[in-house]
Design a protein around this motif. Structure first.
Motif, PDB file in Angstrom:
ATOM      1  N   GLY A   1      -5.452  -5.183  11.626  1.00 48.48           N
ATOM      2  CA  GLY A   1      -5.720  -6.526  11.564  1.00 48.48           C
ATOM      3  C   GLY A   1      -6.108  -6.536  10.357  1.00 48.48           C
ATOM      4  O   GLY A   1      -5.940  -7.313   9.326  1.00 48.48           O
ATOM      5  N   GLN A   2      -6.884  -5.592   9.836  1.00 47.80           N
ATOM      6  CA  GLN A   2      -7.586  -5.439   8.333  1.00 47.80           C
ATOM      7  C   GLN A   2      -6.356  -5.168   7.493  1.00 47.80           C
ATOM      8  O   GLN A   2      -6.409  -5.698   6.295  1.00 47.80           O
ATOM      9  N   ALA A   3      -5.388  -4.245   7.652  1.00 48.68           N
ATOM     10  CA  ALA A   3      -4.255  -4.278   6.783  1.00 48.68           C
ATOM     11  C   ALA A   3      -3.388  -5.347   6.567  1.00 48.68           C
ATOM     12  O   ALA A   3      -3.088  -5.901   5.428  1.00 48.68           O
ATOM     13  N   LYS A   4      -3.207  -6.249   7.657  1.00 48.85           N
ATOM     14  CA  LYS A   4      -2.716  -7.624   7.410  1.00 48.85           C
ATOM     15  C   LYS A   4      -3.443  -8.560   6.596  1.00 48.85           C
ATOM     16  O   LYS A   4      -2.914  -9.151   5.738  1.00 48.85           O
ATOM     17  N   ARG A   5      -4.761  -8.488   6.982  1.00 47.95           N
ATOM     18  CA  ARG A   5      -5.489  -9.423   5.997  1.00 47.95           C
ATOM     19  C   ARG A   5      -5.617  -8.945   4.783  1.00 47.95           C
ATOM     20  O   ARG A   5      -5.438  -9.880   3.667  1.00 47.95           O
ATOM     21  N   SER A   6      -5.534  -7.735   4.217  1.00 46.60           N
ATOM     22  CA  SER A   6      -5.659  -7.256   3.020  1.00 46.60           C
ATOM     23  C   SER A   6      -4.451  -7.784   2.217  1.00 46.60           C
ATOM     24  O   SER A   6      -4.322  -7.995   1.144  1.00 46.60           O
ATOM     25  N   PHE A   7      -3.147  -7.702   2.893  1.00 42.89           N
ATOM     26  CA  PHE A   7      -1.996  -7.914   2.428  1.00 42.89           C
ATOM     27  C   PHE A   7      -1.914  -9.344   2.182  1.00 42.89           C
ATOM     28  O   PHE A   7      -1.592 -10.081   1.126  1.00 42.89           O
ATOM     29  N   LEU A   8      -2.417 -10.270   3.147  1.00 41.17           N
ATOM     30  CA  LEU A   8      -2.327 -11.659   3.018  1.00 41.17           C
ATOM     31  C   LEU A   8      -3.153 -12.093   1.926  1.00 41.17           C
ATOM     32  O   LEU A   8      -2.848 -13.096   1.056  1.00 41.17           O
ATOM     33  N   GLU A   9      -4.251 -11.473   1.744  1.00 43.64           N
ATOM     34  CA  GLU A   9      -5.430 -12.029   0.612  1.00 43.64           C
ATOM     35  C   GLU A   9      -5.112 -11.101  -0.742  1.00 43.64           C
ATOM     36  O   GLU A   9      -5.850 -11.319  -1.539  1.00 43.64           O
ATOM     37  N   ARG A  10      -4.090 -10.383  -0.570  1.00 47.43           N
ATOM     38  CA  ARG A  10      -3.966  -9.365  -1.956  1.00 47.43           C
ATOM     39  C   ARG A  10      -5.357  -8.791  -2.252  1.00 47.43           C
ATOM     40  O   ARG A  10      -5.541  -8.805  -3.469  1.00 47.43           O
TER      41      ARG A  10
ATOM     42  N   MET B   1     -10.328  -4.323   0.078  1.00 46.34           N
ATOM     43  CA  MET B   1     -10.184  -4.305   1.700  1.00 46.34           C
ATOM     44  C   MET B   1      -9.089  -3.142   2.224  1.00 46.34           C
ATOM     45  O   MET B   1      -9.167  -2.461   2.800  1.00 46.34           O
ATOM     46  N   ALA B   2      -7.912  -3.082   1.212  1.00 45.81           N
ATOM     47  CA  ALA B   2      -6.750  -2.312   1.584  1.00 45.81           C
ATOM     48  C   ALA B   2      -7.523  -0.712   1.554  1.00 45.81           C
ATOM     49  O   ALA B   2      -7.038   0.241   2.280  1.00 45.81           O
ATOM     50  N   ARG B   3      -8.181  -0.604   0.570  1.00 47.13           N
ATOM     51  CA  ARG B   3      -8.585   0.817   0.198  1.00 47.13           C
ATOM     52  C   ARG B   3      -9.855   1.349   1.319  1.00 47.13           C
ATOM     53  O   ARG B   3      -9.790   2.595   1.571  1.00 47.13           O
ATOM     54  N   ASP B   4     -10.426   0.176   1.652  1.00 48.05           N
ATOM     55  CA  ASP B   4     -11.318   0.663   2.763  1.00 48.05           C
ATOM     56  C   ASP B   4     -10.728   1.035   4.228  1.00 48.05           C
ATOM     57  O   ASP B   4     -11.411   1.566   5.029  1.00 48.05           O
ATOM     58  N   LEU B   5      -9.516   0.832   4.262  1.00 53.68           N
ATOM     59  CA  LEU B   5      -8.660   1.183   5.351  1.00 53.68           C
ATOM     60  C   LEU B   5      -8.750   3.033   5.366  1.00 53.68           C
ATOM     61  O   LEU B   5      -8.763   3.376   6.645  1.00 53.68           O
ATOM     62  N   VAL B   6      -9.110   3.566   4.389  1.00 55.11           N
ATOM     63  CA  VAL B   6      -9.015   4.960   4.500  1.00 55.11           C
ATOM     64  C   VAL B   6     -10.427   5.420   5.159  1.00 55.11           C
ATOM     65  O   VAL B   6     -10.289   6.269   5.936  1.00 55.11           O
ATOM     66  N   ARG B   7     -11.474   4.555   4.791  1.00 54.68           N
ATOM     67  CA  ARG B   7     -12.751   4.802   5.438  1.00 54.68           C
ATOM     68  C   ARG B   7     -12.553   4.807   7.061  1.00 54.68           C
ATOM     69  O   ARG B   7     -13.072   5.326   7.775  1.00 54.68           O
ATOM     70  N   GLN B   8     -11.909   3.451   7.347  1.00 52.29           N
ATOM     71  CA  GLN B   8     -11.580   3.006   8.840  1.00 52.29           C
ATOM     72  C   GLN B   8     -10.760   4.134   9.530  1.00 52.29           C
ATOM     73  O   GLN B   8     -11.086   4.651  10.709  1.00 52.29           O
ATOM     74  N   ASP B   9      -9.968   4.672   8.679  1.00 53.34           N
ATOM     75  CA  ASP B   9      -9.176   5.703   9.444  1.00 53.34           C
ATOM     76  C   ASP B   9      -9.676   7.034   9.591  1.00 53.34           C
ATOM     77  O   ASP B   9      -9.404   7.861  10.534  1.00 53.34           O
ATOM     78  N   ASP B  10     -10.573   7.320   8.971  1.00 55.92           N
ATOM     79  CA  ASP B  10     -11.371   8.447   9.131  1.00 55.92           C
ATOM     80  C   ASP B  10     -11.935   8.556  10.353  1.00 55.92           C
ATOM     81  O   ASP B  10     -12.098   9.708  11.011  1.00 55.92           O
ATOM     82  N   VAL B  11     -12.427   7.371  10.911  1.00 53.05           N
ATOM     83  CA  VAL B  11     -12.801   7.252  12.177  1.00 53.05           C
ATOM     84  C   VAL B  11     -12.006   7.904  13.156  1.00 53.05           C
ATOM     85  O   VAL B  11     -12.384   8.470  14.245  1.00 53.05           O
TER      86      VAL B  11
END
Length: 228
Positions: free
Chosen positions: A137-146, A150-160
């Motif tokens: 969901g975050q990947a989609k939002r970050s793309f839509l909103e450019r 938010m896109a870089r924050d995916l790394v932190r989320q993926d660490d979980v």
């Protein structure tokens, strides 16, 4: 005459972006059903997820071909060219995430109708899956909103997700001496690995967001080279 053609081209590109990103909604729904199948060892539901992957593949093929046609007929440049390139990558990640859901569901019949399951292992996998749905969901939002941050924050989320995957591995090592329980644990490790890869695909989409915005492609360093 050129102006209406240009407007039509922009509208078509916007529609293709919406269709490509809509593929992430299909993946999220497939992952939700996959987790339900894992939780309840529901072989019939697993088979439905496998069969329904045709929808994700169909979305990939349809939008991919339309983007290639647009690329060939409109000769886009600059930002539009970056967007089309990024969407082609997004589609590939969508297709791969759908395949990972299929991979998990194929594990369920292997464990039998009443497997010697471990409640903690199942809980870890379900938590992994829910966190991965958040990434999608975050990947989609970050793309839509450019939104590069938010896109870089995916790394932190993926660490979980990565940490939960390691927890699954440690738990499998401690599962005991019973052969059936060990076999079940190994099967669940394969399922956990597939979910972990799905999280990586979401991070890949985030990298495409940065490419669209900046014009430079760089892997998010922490995703490929985690700190020791």
């Amino acid at each position: 005459m050129a102006e209406p053609v240009r407007v039509q081209y922009q509208e078509e590109l916007e529609q293709l972006e919406a269709s490509a990103l809509g593929g992430l909604d299909l993946v999220s729904a497939a992952l939700e059903r996959t987790l339900e199948a894992v939780e309840h060892q529901d072989v019939e539901l697993a088979q439905l997820v496998i069969a329904d992957d045709d929808r994700i593949d169909g979305r990939y093929l349809e939008v991919h071909q339309s983007l290639i046609t647009l690329l060939a007929t409109q000769s886009p440049v600059a930002t539009d060219l970056r967007l089309i390139s990024a969407l082609l990558h997004v589609l590939k990640n969508v297709e791969r995430m759908g395949d990972q859901c299929v991979n998990v569901c194929k594990m369920i019949p292997l464990s039998g109708n009443e497997p010697p399951s471990d409640e903690e292992m199942v809980k870890l996998i379900l938590t992994m899956g829910r966190q991965t749905r958040t990434l999608i969901g975050q990947a989609k939002r970050s793309f839509l909103e450019r939104d590069v941050d938010m896109a870089r924050d995916l790394v932190r989320q993926d660490d979980v997700v990565d940490n939960l995957n390691r927890d699954c591995f440690r738990l499998a090592l401690e599962i005991g001496d019973d052969a059936d329980r060990r076999e079940w644990a190994m099967t669940m490790l394969l399922a956990a690995r597939a979910i972990e890869r799905t999280g990586d695909n979401a991070v890949d989409i985030g990298e495409q967001v940065a490419f669209v915005v900046t014009g430079l492609f760089r892997e998010f360093e922490d995703a490929s080279h985690p700190a020791p």
